[in-house]
Design a protein around this motif. Structure first.
Motif, short mmCIF file in Angstrom:
data_model
loop_
_atom_site.label_atom_id
_atom_site.label_comp_id
_atom_site.label_asym_id
_atom_site.label_seq_id
_atom_site.Cartn_x
_atom_site.Cartn_y
_atom_site.Cartn_z
N VAL A 15 0.76 5.33 0.31
CA VAL A 15 1.80 4.96 1.47
C VAL A 15 1.22 4.75 2.74
CG1 VAL A 15 3.68 5.95 2.83
CG2 VAL A 15 3.72 6.00 0.22
N PRO A 16 0.19 5.56 3.23
CA PRO A 16 -0.25 5.68 4.67
C PRO A 16 -1.02 4.22 4.68
CG PRO A 16 -1.18 7.26 3.53
CD PRO A 16 -0.21 7.02 2.72
N VAL A 17 -1.70 4.05 3.77
CA VAL A 17 -2.73 2.84 3.95
C VAL A 17 -1.67 1.51 3.92
CG1 VAL A 17 -4.54 1.47 2.79
CG2 VAL A 17 -4.66 3.96 3.08
N GLY A 19 1.41 1.02 4.49
CA GLY A 19 2.42 0.77 5.66
C GLY A 19 1.53 0.72 6.85
N LEU A 20 0.24 1.39 6.97
CA LEU A 20 -0.74 1.06 8.09
C LEU A 20 -0.82 -0.56 8.32
CD1 LEU A 20 -2.18 2.31 10.50
CD2 LEU A 20 -4.09 2.36 8.85
N SER A 21 -1.27 -1.07 6.98
CA SER A 21 -1.48 -2.36 6.97
C SER A 21 -0.61 -3.18 7.59
CB SER A 21 -2.09 -3.11 5.55
OG SER A 21 -3.00 -2.20 5.13
N PHE A 22 0.51 -3.24 7.37
CA PHE A 22 1.54 -4.14 7.98
C PHE A 22 1.62 -3.85 9.35
CE2 PHE A 22 3.76 -3.98 3.63
CZ PHE A 22 3.37 -5.36 3.31
N TYR A 23 1.61 -2.48 9.72
CA TYR A 23 1.63 -1.98 11.32
C TYR A 23 0.37 -2.79 11.97
CZ TYR A 23 0.05 0.68 15.02
OH TYR A 23 -0.58 1.12 16.47
N ALA A 24 -0.84 -2.63 11.20
CA ALA A 24 -1.91 -3.28 11.95
C ALA A 24 -1.88 -4.65 12.20
CB ALA A 24 -3.15 -3.03 11.15
N VAL A 25 -1.30 -5.48 11.53
CA VAL A 25 -0.90 -6.73 11.67
C VAL A 25 -0.34 -6.86 13.11
CG1 VAL A 25 -0.47 -9.01 10.68
CG2 VAL A 25 -1.31 -7.39 9.23
N THR A 142 -10.71 0.09 7.64
CA THR A 142 -10.94 -1.10 7.38
C THR A 142 -9.40 -1.69 7.36
OG1 THR A 142 -12.57 -0.57 5.81
CG2 THR A 142 -11.39 -2.63 5.30
N SER A 143 -8.38 -0.87 6.82
CA SER A 143 -7.01 -1.63 6.98
C SER A 143 -6.51 -1.79 8.28
CB SER A 143 -5.98 -0.41 6.32
OG SER A 143 -6.45 -0.29 4.83
N LEU A 144 -6.83 -0.88 9.47
CA LEU A 144 -6.41 -0.93 10.49
C LEU A 144 -7.13 -2.04 11.23
CD1 LEU A 144 -4.91 0.31 13.04
CD2 LEU A 144 -6.87 1.59 13.42
N TYR A 145 -8.51 -2.32 11.00
CA TYR A 145 -8.95 -3.50 12.01
C TYR A 145 -9.08 -4.57 11.21
CZ TYR A 145 -11.36 0.56 14.41
OH TYR A 145 -11.54 1.54 14.97
N GLY A 146 -8.89 -4.53 9.89
CA GLY A 146 -8.62 -5.96 9.12
C GLY A 146 -7.39 -6.51 9.39
N GLY A 147 -6.37 -5.38 9.60
CA GLY A 147 -4.71 -5.98 9.80
C GLY A 147 -4.64 -6.45 11.38
N SER A 148 -5.43 -5.79 12.11
CA SER A 148 -5.52 -6.17 13.67
C SER A 148 -6.09 -7.53 13.76
CB SER A 148 -6.20 -4.98 14.55
OG SER A 148 -5.56 -3.82 14.42
N ALA A 149 -7.20 -7.96 13.04
CA ALA A 149 -8.01 -9.11 13.09
C ALA A 149 -7.06 -10.14 12.67
CB ALA A 149 -9.09 -9.07 12.14
N VAL A 150 -6.02 -10.07 11.58
CA VAL A 150 -5.41 -11.16 11.07
C VAL A 150 -4.23 -11.20 12.10
CG1 VAL A 150 -3.51 -11.41 9.54
CG2 VAL A 150 -5.76 -10.37 8.69
N GLY A 151 -3.65 -10.16 12.88
CA GLY A 151 -2.72 -10.19 13.95
C GLY A 151 -3.09 -11.18 14.95
#
Length: 389
Positions: A15-17, A19-25, A142-151
């Motif tokens: 759940v946290p990973v 949910g965090l992936s969508f949030y990070a983007v 990885t999830s946080l920064y990967g999603g942020s890069a996609v964003g």
């Protein structure tokens, strides 16, 4: 401040990973969208550093009481609540583009993001073994920064004008909310809580605190001012690409950080990454080719985003399970202080065309010297007073 302690029942990182992936983007796109959309919303660009600082002021303010919320509601409901609060601020920015209201919105957004960070970090770090915690921390970063890069890559196709970019952020945050809303299992259970005192800050590893503080001094201006700096340069059409390179660098360096952290003195490791950051900024300032510029921004991201996880690992190693959330909360405070001061300090002392890169160079060079001196004194990776928290 309150520390939530997990019962023996294991918790799931799903759940946290997820949910965090969508949030990070959404967050990665929003952090650049806010300063870049000022002109389109008839707001002055001079508002950018204040929006960045007030956001991190909210992050700092939120760190004081978030654990109380988690203690009462549990991780899952707290996660939902903070995501909804962030979503509400984005809606407000679309409907009412006034400078004073955007400042309020970004302050509240900072509180919400602090909640997301503390909930997710504590959810993942409250594992049974140090090996599990290290693996989950790597997954988190990885999830946080990967999603942020996609964003960041969304800047070019979606643009920064009109409501559409903000509606995209709202859609992603809504998807992030659906994850904990639909999956109700796997959260840590609250068993007990205790208050922390400000005096306990002095018991934490000083290099770890400095690492988190400098991380804020770097990432605050990188998120809040670097997009504006790039947009005002000859590489303006590549703003999204270059910002994505910064955050992608932060993502790809995480496995290297996880590998080197237990094998090298962590102060020396932070010094080496700081030195790499200095070299990257030389490339940012003097690069004559786009390929070299992208590589420089990639290295800048790797150096800047490596400091926080190394510092967190430094302070949490061999720490009792019921002390981890307390320590990470205090480290978040140090990071938040740096994030509040960083954008204002950078805006105040940088007046030349390459002002932001020179500011980042000064921060990284100073950190490199400090960490080298600390490593030379052979400060242990785990300061024994931490156990007293």
């Amino acid at each position: 401040m309150v520390d939530v302690v997990m019962a023996n029942k294991p918790n799931s990182p799903l759940v946290p990973v997820l949910g965090l992936s969508f949030y990070a983007v959404a967050s990665g796109f929003l952090m650049s969208l806010v300063p870049l959309s000022l002109v389109a919303n008839q707001l002055t660009p001079a508002l950018a550093p204040w929006l960045a600082s007030v956001f991190y002021l909210g992050l700092l303010f939120g760190a004081f009481f978030i654990q109380r919320v988690v203690a009462v509601t549990g991780h899952r409901l707290a996660f939902i609540g903070f995501l909804l609060l962030l979503l509400a601020t984005v809606v407000s920015q679309i409907l009412l583009p006034y400078a004073w209201l955007w400042l309020i919105d970004r302050f509240i957004a900072g509180i919400a993001v602090a909640g997301v960070f503390v909930v997710v970090e504590s959810w993942l770090l409250m594992a049974d073994t140090a090996k599990q915690r290290a693996k989950r921390l790597g997954l988190y970063m990885t999830s946080l920064y990967g999603g942020s890069a996609v964003g960041q890559l969304m800047i070019k196709p979606l643009g920064v004008e009109g409501a559409m970019p903000y509606l995209f952020v709202i859609a992603l945050l809504s998807m992030a909310v659906l994850v904990p809303l639909l999956i109700k299992r796997g959260q840590p259970e609250q068993q007990q809580s205790h208050k922390l005192r400000w005096q306990q800050l002095k018991n934490l590893s000083r290099p770890a605190l400095v690492g988190c503080l400098v991380s804020g001094l770097l990432l605050g201006p990188i998120y809040g001012l670097l997009p504006v700096y790039i947009m005002q340069s000859e590489y303006a059409p590549k703003t999204g690409l270059l910002m994505a390179a910064v955050i992608l660098g932060g993502m790809v360096v995480q496995p290297l950080v996880s590998y080197l952290s237990p094998r090298l003195n962590k102060c020396l490791l932070m010094a080496l990454f700081s030195l790499a950051g200095v070299f990257s900024l030389v490339g940012v300032i003097y690069a004559a080719k786009v390929e070299l510029l992208v590589a420089s921004y990639l290295l800048l991201g790797a150096a800047s985003f490596a400091l926080y996880p190394i510092a967190i690992t430094l302070v949490c190693e061999k720490l009792a399970l019921n002390k981890i959330v307390s320590a990470t909360e205090l480290m978040l405070l140090a990071y938040s202080v740096g994030s509040v001061v960083g954008p204002l300090l950078a805006a105040y002392i940088t007046t030349s065309n390459n002002g932001i890169p020179w500011y980042l160079t000064a921060c990284l060079a100073t950190t490199c010297v400090y960490m080298l001196l600390t490593a030379k004194r052979r400060v242990p990776d785990q300061d024994s007073p931490v156990a007293e928290l």
